[in-house]
Design a protein around this motif. Sequence first.
Motif, PDB file in Angstrom:
ATOM      1  N   GLY A   1       0.779  -1.228   0.000  1.00  0.00           N
ATOM      2  CA  GLY A   1       0.000   0.000   0.000  1.00  0.00           C
ATOM      3  C   GLY A   1       0.810   1.276   0.000  1.00  0.00           C
ATOM      4  O   GLY A   1       0.263   2.353   0.293  1.00  0.00           O
ATOM      5  N   LEU A   2       2.098   1.195  -0.341  1.00  0.00           N
ATOM      6  CA  LEU A   2       2.896   2.420  -0.436  1.00  0.00           C
ATOM      7  C   LEU A   2       2.423   3.230  -1.658  1.00  0.00           C
ATOM      8  O   LEU A   2       2.237   2.668  -2.735  1.00  0.00           O
ATOM      9  CB  LEU A   2       4.382   2.097  -0.576  1.00  0.00           C
ATOM     10  CG  LEU A   2       5.061   1.436   0.630  1.00  0.00           C
ATOM     11  CD1 LEU A   2       6.533   1.185   0.324  1.00  0.00           C
ATOM     12  CD2 LEU A   2       4.922   2.298   1.869  1.00  0.00           C
ATOM     13  N   PRO A   3       2.239   4.525  -1.486  1.00  0.00           N
ATOM     14  CA  PRO A   3       1.741   5.363  -2.593  1.00  0.00           C
ATOM     15  C   PRO A   3       2.854   5.687  -3.581  1.00  0.00           C
ATOM     16  O   PRO A   3       3.461   6.766  -3.527  1.00  0.00           O
ATOM     17  CB  PRO A   3       1.228   6.609  -1.881  1.00  0.00           C
ATOM     18  CG  PRO A   3       2.075   6.702  -0.640  1.00  0.00           C
ATOM     19  CD  PRO A   3       2.365   5.289  -0.229  1.00  0.00           C
ATOM     20  N   VAL A   4       3.126   4.768  -4.491  1.00  0.00           N
ATOM     21  CA  VAL A   4       4.172   4.975  -5.500  1.00  0.00           C
ATOM     22  C   VAL A   4       3.601   5.858  -6.602  1.00  0.00           C
ATOM     23  O   VAL A   4       2.734   5.439  -7.370  1.00  0.00           O
ATOM     24  CB  VAL A   4       4.658   3.625  -6.075  1.00  0.00           C
ATOM     25  CG1 VAL A   4       5.753   3.870  -7.125  1.00  0.00           C
ATOM     26  CG2 VAL A   4       5.192   2.727  -4.962  1.00  0.00           C
ATOM     27  N   GLU A   5       4.120   7.080  -6.678  1.00  0.00           N
ATOM     28  CA  GLU A   5       3.595   8.070  -7.614  1.00  0.00           C
ATOM     29  C   GLU A   5       4.422   8.184  -8.889  1.00  0.00           C
ATOM     30  O   GLU A   5       3.947   8.692  -9.899  1.00  0.00           O
ATOM     31  CB  GLU A   5       3.531   9.444  -6.938  1.00  0.00           C
ATOM     32  CG  GLU A   5       2.604   9.514  -5.730  1.00  0.00           C
ATOM     33  CD  GLU A   5       1.136   9.436  -6.122  1.00  0.00           C
ATOM     34  OE1 GLU A   5       0.830   9.684  -7.304  1.00  0.00           O
ATOM     35  OE2 GLU A   5       0.310   9.136  -5.239  1.00  0.00           O
ATOM     36  N   ARG A   6       5.675   7.743  -8.855  1.00  0.00           N
ATOM     37  CA  ARG A   6       6.544   7.824 -10.028  1.00  0.00           C
ATOM     38  C   ARG A   6       7.475   6.613 -10.063  1.00  0.00           C
ATOM     39  O   ARG A   6       7.877   6.086  -9.028  1.00  0.00           O
ATOM     40  CB  ARG A   6       7.421   9.086 -10.011  1.00  0.00           C
ATOM     41  CG  ARG A   6       6.697  10.400 -10.052  1.00  0.00           C
ATOM     42  CD  ARG A   6       6.052  10.682 -11.403  1.00  0.00           C
ATOM     43  NE  ARG A   6       5.543  12.053 -11.443  1.00  0.00           N
ATOM     44  CZ  ARG A   6       4.386  12.444 -10.922  1.00  0.00           C
ATOM     45  NH1 ARG A   6       3.612  11.541 -10.308  1.00  0.00           N
ATOM     46  NH2 ARG A   6       3.994  13.697 -11.017  1.00  0.00           N
ATOM     47  N   LEU A   7       7.829   6.219 -11.288  1.00  0.00           N
ATOM     48  CA  LEU A   7       8.942   5.319 -11.529  1.00  0.00           C
ATOM     49  C   LEU A   7      10.078   6.160 -12.097  1.00  0.00           C
ATOM     50  O   LEU A   7       9.835   7.081 -12.865  1.00  0.00           O
ATOM     51  CB  LEU A   7       8.569   4.224 -12.529  1.00  0.00           C
ATOM     52  CG  LEU A   7       7.282   3.434 -12.272  1.00  0.00           C
ATOM     53  CD1 LEU A   7       7.099   2.368 -13.347  1.00  0.00           C
ATOM     54  CD2 LEU A   7       7.286   2.820 -10.890  1.00  0.00           C
ATOM     55  N   VAL A   8      11.303   5.852 -11.705  1.00  0.00           N
ATOM     56  CA  VAL A   8      12.460   6.573 -12.232  1.00  0.00           C
ATOM     57  C   VAL A   8      13.439   5.570 -12.834  1.00  0.00           C
ATOM     58  O   VAL A   8      13.884   4.639 -12.154  1.00  0.00           O
ATOM     59  CB  VAL A   8      13.167   7.401 -11.141  1.00  0.00           C
ATOM     60  CG1 VAL A   8      14.457   8.008 -11.694  1.00  0.00           C
ATOM     61  CG2 VAL A   8      12.254   8.513 -10.635  1.00  0.00           C
ATOM     62  N   THR A   9      13.736   5.773 -14.106  1.00  0.00           N
ATOM     63  CA  THR A   9      14.680   4.920 -14.819  1.00  0.00           C
ATOM     64  C   THR A   9      15.899   5.737 -15.227  1.00  0.00           C
ATOM     65  O   THR A   9      15.758   6.817 -15.795  1.00  0.00           O
ATOM     66  CB  THR A   9      14.033   4.317 -16.082  1.00  0.00           C
ATOM     67  OG1 THR A   9      12.936   3.493 -15.705  1.00  0.00           O
ATOM     68  CG2 THR A   9      15.036   3.478 -16.864  1.00  0.00           C
ATOM     69  N   VAL A  10      17.070   5.207 -14.913  1.00  0.00           N
ATOM     70  CA  VAL A  10      18.320   5.836 -15.319  1.00  0.00           C
ATOM     71  C   VAL A  10      18.840   5.110 -16.555  1.00  0.00           C
ATOM     72  O   VAL A  10      18.877   3.875 -16.588  1.00  0.00           O
ATOM     73  CB  VAL A  10      19.360   5.776 -14.190  1.00  0.00           C
ATOM     74  CG1 VAL A  10      20.684   6.376 -14.651  1.00  0.00           C
ATOM     75  CG2 VAL A  10      18.842   6.506 -12.950  1.00  0.00           C
ATOM     76  N   HIS A  11      19.219   5.866 -17.568  1.00  0.00           N
ATOM     77  CA  HIS A  11      19.780   5.296 -18.793  1.00  0.00           C
ATOM     78  C   HIS A  11      21.286   5.574 -18.840  1.00  0.00           C
ATOM     79  O   HIS A  11      21.709   6.618 -19.363  1.00  0.00           O
ATOM     80  CB  HIS A  11      19.114   5.903 -20.029  1.00  0.00           C
ATOM     81  CG  HIS A  11      17.636   5.704 -20.100  1.00  0.00           C
ATOM     82  ND1 HIS A  11      17.050   4.461 -20.203  1.00  0.00           N
ATOM     83  CD2 HIS A  11      16.611   6.597 -20.070  1.00  0.00           C
ATOM     84  CE1 HIS A  11      15.734   4.594 -20.246  1.00  0.00           C
ATOM     85  NE2 HIS A  11      15.445   5.871 -20.168  1.00  0.00           N
ATOM     86  N   PRO A  12      22.099   4.676 -18.302  1.00  0.00           N
ATOM     87  CA  PRO A  12      23.548   4.917 -18.353  1.00  0.00           C
ATOM     88  C   PRO A  12      24.052   4.880 -19.795  1.00  0.00           C
ATOM     89  O   PRO A  12      23.494   4.210 -20.652  1.00  0.00           O
ATOM     90  CB  PRO A  12      24.134   3.747 -17.552  1.00  0.00           C
ATOM     91  CG  PRO A  12      22.986   3.171 -16.793  1.00  0.00           C
ATOM     92  CD  PRO A  12      21.774   3.425 -17.620  1.00  0.00           C
ATOM     93  N   ASP A  13      25.113   5.611 -20.032  1.00  0.00           N
ATOM     94  CA  ASP A  13      25.754   5.624 -21.342  1.00  0.00           C
ATOM     95  C   ASP A  13      26.974   4.712 -21.272  1.00  0.00           C
ATOM     96  O   ASP A  13      28.047   5.126 -20.846  1.00  0.00           O
ATOM     97  CB  ASP A  13      26.160   7.049 -21.715  1.00  0.00           C
ATOM     98  CG  ASP A  13      26.657   7.152 -23.147  1.00  0.00           C
ATOM     99  OD1 ASP A  13      26.487   6.164 -23.890  1.00  0.00           O
ATOM    100  OD2 ASP A  13      27.203   8.206 -23.515  1.00  0.00           O
ATOM    101  N   GLY A  14      26.786   3.446 -21.649  1.00  0.00           N
ATOM    102  CA  GLY A  14      27.866   2.471 -21.506  1.00  0.00           C
ATOM    103  C   GLY A  14      27.720   1.690 -20.215  1.00  0.00           C
ATOM    104  O   GLY A  14      26.673   1.695 -19.572  1.00  0.00           O
ATOM    105  N   ASP A  15      28.794   1.013 -19.810  1.00  0.00           N
ATOM    106  CA  ASP A  15      28.755   0.209 -18.594  1.00  0.00           C
ATOM    107  C   ASP A  15      28.594   1.099 -17.375  1.00  0.00           C
ATOM    108  O   ASP A  15      28.949   2.280 -17.373  1.00  0.00           O
ATOM    109  CB  ASP A  15      30.036  -0.627 -18.457  1.00  0.00           C
ATOM    110  CG  ASP A  15      30.115  -1.744 -19.504  1.00  0.00           C
ATOM    111  OD1 ASP A  15      29.040  -2.173 -19.971  1.00  0.00           O
ATOM    112  OD2 ASP A  15      31.234  -2.156 -19.836  1.00  0.00           O
TER     113      ASP A  15
END
Length: 244
Positions: free
Chosen positions: A32-46
């Motif tokens: 029941g945690l109010p998750v309002e956003r997902l955050v994705t990081v797009h690394p450039d390379g490894d």
Amino acid sequence: MTDDAGDAGSWVSLFSGGKDSSWALYQALERGLPVERLVTVHPDGDSYMYHVPATRLAALAAESVGIPLVEVEPDDFAASETVDSGAQGDAELEPLEAALDELAEELPGGLAGVTAGAVESEYQTSRIEAMADRLGADVFAPLWQQEPRDLADAMLDAGFEIRVIRVAAGGLDESWLGRRLDADAFDELEALNEQYGVHILGEGGEFETLVTDGPHMERAIRLDYETDWDGTRGTLRIEDAWLE
């Protein structure tokens, strides 16, 4: 780090689309945690800090889950010539922290906490905890220090459909690319753990995954792909992806 709901406010899920971050998100929603956003990081390379392959598919996963996605782009990363892993990890965290700090201003009740899919990595977890402390937020990490096979079985029992999208370890050949992880696959991974030291959940980067369906998703992700294999490691080359 906590495995319970914290103070009132909004939660953000650190999300790559892989099994571990997806399980953390699913568990947060179940509690029941109010998750309002997902955050994705797009690394450039490894990357020392982040899941790398196929992160662009997180947008499809977010659409299926029904939670808005915030994407942190490669241009947000400061250029670094350091070869020190600790300094590099700290540098990689900076754009994520900046994005969360900005989100805190617009989320209902501010930023109460973040979910994380860490299982055993002190390197990643210590940095995420320190970042959360600076932001005045909690960390919800339901996989932390849990028995890997128990976690794998729980994911399967919940109905997660998990595909392997990268392999980079002894004993994992091209046949694993695109393979759906089921009980038999995890049995094989346990044997590979004994023979080669492969972590059952790929915690050491031995393999990476994408969750293509699950109880938290309205529609499954389907893929057309080819495999790129160099004889010791390989990756799925996604030609097309869509929601069923």
